[in-house]
Design a protein around this motif. Structure first.
Motif, PDB file in Angstrom:
ATOM      1  N   GLU A 142      -6.547   2.225  -5.789  1.00  0.00           N
ATOM      2  CA  GLU A 142      -7.744   2.873  -5.262  1.00  0.00           C
ATOM      3  C   GLU A 142      -7.387   3.737  -4.055  1.00  0.00           C
ATOM      4  O   GLU A 142      -6.708   3.286  -3.133  1.00  0.00           O
ATOM      5  N   LYS A 143      -7.859   4.972  -4.067  1.00  0.00           N
ATOM      6  CA  LYS A 143      -7.601   5.890  -2.967  1.00  0.00           C
ATOM      7  C   LYS A 143      -8.638   5.692  -1.871  1.00  0.00           C
ATOM      8  O   LYS A 143      -9.842   5.754  -2.117  1.00  0.00           O
ATOM      9  N   LEU A 144      -8.152   5.448  -0.651  1.00  0.00           N
ATOM     10  CA  LEU A 144      -9.004   5.293   0.517  1.00  0.00           C
ATOM     11  C   LEU A 144      -8.614   6.353   1.536  1.00  0.00           C
ATOM     12  O   LEU A 144      -7.453   6.409   1.950  1.00  0.00           O
ATOM     13  N   THR A 145      -9.546   7.199   1.923  1.00  0.00           N
ATOM     14  CA  THR A 145      -9.219   8.268   2.865  1.00  0.00           C
ATOM     15  C   THR A 145      -9.212   7.739   4.296  1.00  0.00           C
ATOM     16  O   THR A 145     -10.010   6.880   4.660  1.00  0.00           O
ATOM     17  N   VAL A 146      -8.311   8.274   5.090  1.00  0.00           N
ATOM     18  CA  VAL A 146      -8.170   7.870   6.487  1.00  0.00           C
ATOM     19  C   VAL A 146      -9.314   8.495   7.290  1.00  0.00           C
ATOM     20  O   VAL A 146      -9.459   9.711   7.340  1.00  0.00           O
ATOM     21  N   GLN A 147     -10.118   7.644   7.910  1.00  0.00           N
ATOM     22  CA  GLN A 147     -11.245   8.095   8.727  1.00  0.00           C
ATOM     23  C   GLN A 147     -10.904   8.106  10.212  1.00  0.00           C
ATOM     24  O   GLN A 147     -11.401   8.953  10.947  1.00  0.00           O
ATOM     25  N   ALA A 148     -10.082   7.159  10.655  1.00  0.00           N
ATOM     26  CA  ALA A 148      -9.701   7.072  12.066  1.00  0.00           C
ATOM     27  C   ALA A 148      -8.347   6.396  12.181  1.00  0.00           C
ATOM     28  O   ALA A 148      -8.005   5.530  11.385  1.00  0.00           O
ATOM     29  N   GLU A 158      -3.506   0.835  13.309  1.00  0.00           N
ATOM     30  CA  GLU A 158      -4.721   0.307  12.716  1.00  0.00           C
ATOM     31  C   GLU A 158      -5.533   1.513  12.241  1.00  0.00           C
ATOM     32  O   GLU A 158      -5.884   2.378  13.051  1.00  0.00           O
ATOM     33  N   LEU A 159      -5.779   1.583  10.948  1.00  0.00           N
ATOM     34  CA  LEU A 159      -6.535   2.695  10.376  1.00  0.00           C
ATOM     35  C   LEU A 159      -7.884   2.217   9.892  1.00  0.00           C
ATOM     36  O   LEU A 159      -8.021   1.102   9.398  1.00  0.00           O
ATOM     37  N   ARG A 160      -8.889   3.054  10.030  1.00  0.00           N
ATOM     38  CA  ARG A 160     -10.169   2.824   9.371  1.00  0.00           C
ATOM     39  C   ARG A 160     -10.185   3.744   8.171  1.00  0.00           C
ATOM     40  O   ARG A 160      -9.968   4.950   8.291  1.00  0.00           O
ATOM     41  N   VAL A 161     -10.381   3.161   6.986  1.00  0.00           N
ATOM     42  CA  VAL A 161     -10.327   3.935   5.745  1.00  0.00           C
ATOM     43  C   VAL A 161     -11.626   3.762   4.964  1.00  0.00           C
ATOM     44  O   VAL A 161     -12.343   2.783   5.149  1.00  0.00           O
ATOM     45  N   ARG A 162     -11.886   4.718   4.103  1.00  0.00           N
ATOM     46  CA  ARG A 162     -13.114   4.696   3.316  1.00  0.00           C
ATOM     47  C   ARG A 162     -12.792   5.139   1.892  1.00  0.00           C
ATOM     48  O   ARG A 162     -12.041   6.064   1.676  1.00  0.00           O
ATOM     49  N   GLY A 163     -13.408   4.485   0.939  1.00  0.00           N
ATOM     50  CA  GLY A 163     -13.160   4.854  -0.443  1.00  0.00           C
ATOM     51  C   GLY A 163     -14.315   4.570  -1.250  1.00  0.00           C
ATOM     52  O   GLY A 163     -14.856   4.693  -2.145  1.00  0.00           O
ATOM     53  N   VAL A 180       0.854  -1.187   0.000  1.00  0.00           N
ATOM     54  CA  VAL A 180       0.000   0.000   0.000  1.00  0.00           C
ATOM     55  C   VAL A 180       0.891   1.238   0.000  1.00  0.00           C
ATOM     56  O   VAL A 180       2.084   1.160   0.293  1.00  0.00           O
ATOM     57  N   ILE A 181       0.295   2.361  -0.320  1.00  0.00           N
ATOM     58  CA  ILE A 181       0.999   3.645  -0.276  1.00  0.00           C
ATOM     59  C   ILE A 181       0.228   4.559   0.663  1.00  0.00           C
ATOM     60  O   ILE A 181      -0.984   4.715   0.525  1.00  0.00           O
ATOM     61  N   LEU A 182       0.924   5.154   1.615  1.00  0.00           N
ATOM     62  CA  LEU A 182       0.348   6.197   2.464  1.00  0.00           C
ATOM     63  C   LEU A 182       0.861   7.518   1.926  1.00  0.00           C
ATOM     64  O   LEU A 182       2.068   7.708   1.778  1.00  0.00           O
ATOM     65  N   ARG A 183      -0.064   8.404   1.602  1.00  0.00           N
ATOM     66  CA  ARG A 183       0.322   9.681   0.989  1.00  0.00           C
ATOM     67  C   ARG A 183      -0.393  10.819   1.699  1.00  0.00           C
ATOM     68  O   ARG A 183      -1.551  10.714   2.057  1.00  0.00           O
ATOM     69  N   ARG A 184       0.314  11.921   1.876  1.00  0.00           N
ATOM     70  CA  ARG A 184      -0.269  13.142   2.440  1.00  0.00           C
ATOM     71  C   ARG A 184      -0.349  14.176   1.332  1.00  0.00           C
ATOM     72  O   ARG A 184       0.663  14.572   0.763  1.00  0.00           O
ATOM     73  N   GLY A 185      -1.560  14.584   1.006  1.00  0.00           N
ATOM     74  CA  GLY A 185      -1.746  15.584  -0.035  1.00  0.00           C
ATOM     75  C   GLY A 185      -1.640  14.960  -1.416  1.00  0.00           C
ATOM     76  O   GLY A 185      -1.816  13.768  -1.601  1.00  0.00           O
ATOM     77  N   PRO A 206       1.863  13.204  13.048  1.00  0.00           N
ATOM     78  CA  PRO A 206       1.014  12.029  13.123  1.00  0.00           C
ATOM     79  C   PRO A 206       0.257  11.799  11.823  1.00  0.00           C
ATOM     80  O   PRO A 206       0.091  12.709  11.010  1.00  0.00           O
ATOM     81  N   ILE A 207      -0.213  10.551  11.639  1.00  0.00           N
ATOM     82  CA  ILE A 207      -1.135  10.262  10.544  1.00  0.00           C
ATOM     83  C   ILE A 207      -2.441  10.949  10.923  1.00  0.00           C
ATOM     84  O   ILE A 207      -2.880  10.866  12.068  1.00  0.00           O
ATOM     85  N   LYS A 208      -3.032  11.633   9.986  1.00  0.00           N
ATOM     86  CA  LYS A 208      -4.208  12.453  10.295  1.00  0.00           C
ATOM     87  C   LYS A 208      -5.472  11.892   9.661  1.00  0.00           C
ATOM     88  O   LYS A 208      -5.499  11.588   8.477  1.00  0.00           O
ATOM     89  N   SER A 209      -6.506  11.773  10.475  1.00  0.00           N
ATOM     90  CA  SER A 209      -7.801  11.344   9.950  1.00  0.00           C
ATOM     91  C   SER A 209      -8.579  12.579   9.507  1.00  0.00           C
ATOM     92  O   SER A 209      -8.314  13.694   9.968  1.00  0.00           O
ATOM     93  N   GLN A 210      -9.502  12.353   8.599  1.00  0.00           N
ATOM     94  CA  GLN A 210     -10.363  13.426   8.087  1.00  0.00           C
ATOM     95  C   GLN A 210      -9.538  14.574   7.502  1.00  0.00           C
ATOM     96  O   GLN A 210      -9.875  15.738   7.657  1.00  0.00           O
ATOM     97  N   SER A 211      -8.427  14.243   6.848  1.00  0.00           N
ATOM     98  CA  SER A 211      -7.546  15.265   6.262  1.00  0.00           C
ATOM     99  C   SER A 211      -7.115  14.825   4.877  1.00  0.00           C
ATOM    100  O   SER A 211      -7.836  14.127   4.191  1.00  0.00           O
ATOM    101  N   ASN A 212      -5.912  15.213   4.482  1.00  0.00           N
ATOM    102  CA  ASN A 212      -5.371  14.841   3.175  1.00  0.00           C
ATOM    103  C   ASN A 212      -4.619  13.521   3.192  1.00  0.00           C
ATOM    104  O   ASN A 212      -4.037  13.141   2.188  1.00  0.00           O
ATOM    105  N   ASP A 213      -4.579  12.822   4.325  1.00  0.00           N
ATOM    106  CA  ASP A 213      -3.882  11.542   4.389  1.00  0.00           C
ATOM    107  C   ASP A 213      -4.762  10.455   3.776  1.00  0.00           C
ATOM    108  O   ASP A 213      -5.949  10.349   4.097  1.00  0.00           O
ATOM    109  N   ALA A 214      -4.168   9.659   2.902  1.00  0.00           N
ATOM    110  CA  ALA A 214      -4.918   8.595   2.225  1.00  0.00           C
ATOM    111  C   ALA A 214      -4.020   7.388   2.010  1.00  0.00           C
ATOM    112  O   ALA A 214      -2.799   7.514   1.889  1.00  0.00           O
TER     113      ALA A 214
END
Length: 94
Positions: A67-73, A89-94, A2-7, A53-61
């Protein structure tokens, strides 16, 4: 992988690593967890120099198979031992 990307864009901080990606069981789909959300678990050490930190509800995905999944928690407590973070452990949504 997977790839974790900010912005966005080529200059955006990003890191690629192995992760376990699973769905939530029907029993877990309550509160903020919606049908279609996924759980992503990975070792904290795999983040390398990614800016924390990894940020939820932001530009972190998280990108999974293109497929891009946004970080929810972000859960950085459940998988810690004696206060030392072992895995996220991340909760993601896409």
């Amino acid at each position: 992988m997977v790839i974790l990307r900010r912005g966005s864009g080529d200059a955006a901080p990003a890191v690629t690593f192995k992760a376990r990606v699973t769905g939530y069981s029907p029993e877990e789909q309550n509160g903020d967890v919606q049908q279609g959300d996924s759980k992503v678990i990975f070792l904290a050490e795999d983040l390398g120099d990614f800016p924390l930190p990894i940020k939820s509800q932001s530009n972190d995905a998280i990108w999974v198979g293109g497929e891009k999944l946004t970080v929810q928690a972000v859960d950085n407590r459940t998988r810690a031992i004696a206060g030392v973070l072992i895995a996220y452990e991340l909760r993601v949504r896409g």
